[in-house]
Motif scaffolding. Structure first.
Motif, short mmCIF file in Angstrom:
data_model
loop_
_atom_site.label_atom_id
_atom_site.label_comp_id
_atom_site.label_asym_id
_atom_site.label_seq_id
_atom_site.Cartn_x
_atom_site.Cartn_y
_atom_site.Cartn_z
N MET A 161 0.82 -1.19 0.00
CA MET A 161 0.00 0.00 0.00
C MET A 161 0.86 1.25 0.00
O MET A 161 0.51 2.23 -0.63
CB MET A 161 -0.90 -0.05 1.23
N GLY A 162 1.98 1.20 0.70
CA GLY A 162 2.82 2.38 0.79
C GLY A 162 3.51 2.74 -0.52
O GLY A 162 3.85 3.89 -0.75
N CYS A 163 3.72 1.75 -1.39
CA CYS A 163 4.42 2.03 -2.64
C CYS A 163 3.45 2.36 -3.78
O CYS A 163 3.87 2.52 -4.92
CB CYS A 163 5.33 0.89 -3.04
N LEU A 164 2.17 2.50 -3.49
CA LEU A 164 1.19 2.83 -4.52
C LEU A 164 1.48 4.16 -5.22
O LEU A 164 1.33 4.25 -6.44
CB LEU A 164 -0.22 2.82 -3.92
N PRO A 165 1.92 5.21 -4.49
CA PRO A 165 2.23 6.46 -5.21
C PRO A 165 3.31 6.31 -6.27
O PRO A 165 3.25 6.95 -7.32
CB PRO A 165 2.69 7.41 -4.10
N ILE A 166 4.28 5.44 -6.02
CA ILE A 166 5.33 5.22 -7.02
C ILE A 166 4.74 4.58 -8.27
O ILE A 166 5.03 4.98 -9.39
CB ILE A 166 6.47 4.35 -6.46
N LEU A 167 3.88 3.58 -8.04
CA LEU A 167 3.28 2.88 -9.18
C LEU A 167 2.37 3.78 -9.99
O LEU A 167 2.14 3.54 -11.18
CB LEU A 167 2.50 1.65 -8.69
N LEU A 168 1.81 4.81 -9.38
CA LEU A 168 0.94 5.73 -10.10
C LEU A 168 1.72 6.86 -10.75
O LEU A 168 1.46 7.21 -11.91
CB LEU A 168 -0.11 6.30 -9.13
N LEU A 169 2.64 7.48 -10.02
CA LEU A 169 3.31 8.68 -10.52
C LEU A 169 4.43 8.39 -11.51
O LEU A 169 4.71 9.21 -12.38
CB LEU A 169 3.86 9.49 -9.34
N PHE A 170 5.08 7.24 -11.41
CA PHE A 170 6.16 6.92 -12.35
C PHE A 170 5.65 6.83 -13.79
O PHE A 170 6.15 7.53 -14.67
CB PHE A 170 6.86 5.63 -11.91
N PRO A 171 4.63 6.01 -14.08
CA PRO A 171 4.16 5.95 -15.47
C PRO A 171 3.46 7.23 -15.92
O PRO A 171 3.54 7.60 -17.10
CB PRO A 171 3.21 4.76 -15.52
N LEU A 172 2.76 7.90 -15.00
CA LEU A 172 2.12 9.17 -15.37
C LEU A 172 3.17 10.22 -15.74
O LEU A 172 3.00 10.98 -16.69
CB LEU A 172 1.24 9.68 -14.23
N GLY A 173 4.26 10.27 -14.96
CA GLY A 173 5.34 11.20 -15.26
C GLY A 173 6.00 10.88 -16.59
O GLY A 173 6.31 11.77 -17.39
#
Length: 52
Positions: free
Chosen positions: A1-13
């Protein structure tokens, strides 16, 4: 759950950077997305630990 921002922001970026600047923009966007994802993950974990 804590690494969810990485999974979302990396491909969006990456996607945003690629649309704006091509291949080089994709690399910059991925790097910025990764950095923002790590920072958001740290803030999220600190918020969860502070609720105890």
């Amino acid at each position: 759950m804590g690494c969810l921002p990485i999974l979302l922001l990396f491909p969006l970026g990456f996607g945003a950077g690629y649309l704006i600047g091509g291949d080089i923009g994709g690399l910059w966007g991925a790097g910025i997305g990764l950095l923002l994802g790590v920072l958001a993950m740290i803030l999220f974990i600190k918020a969860l630990r502070g609720r105890r």
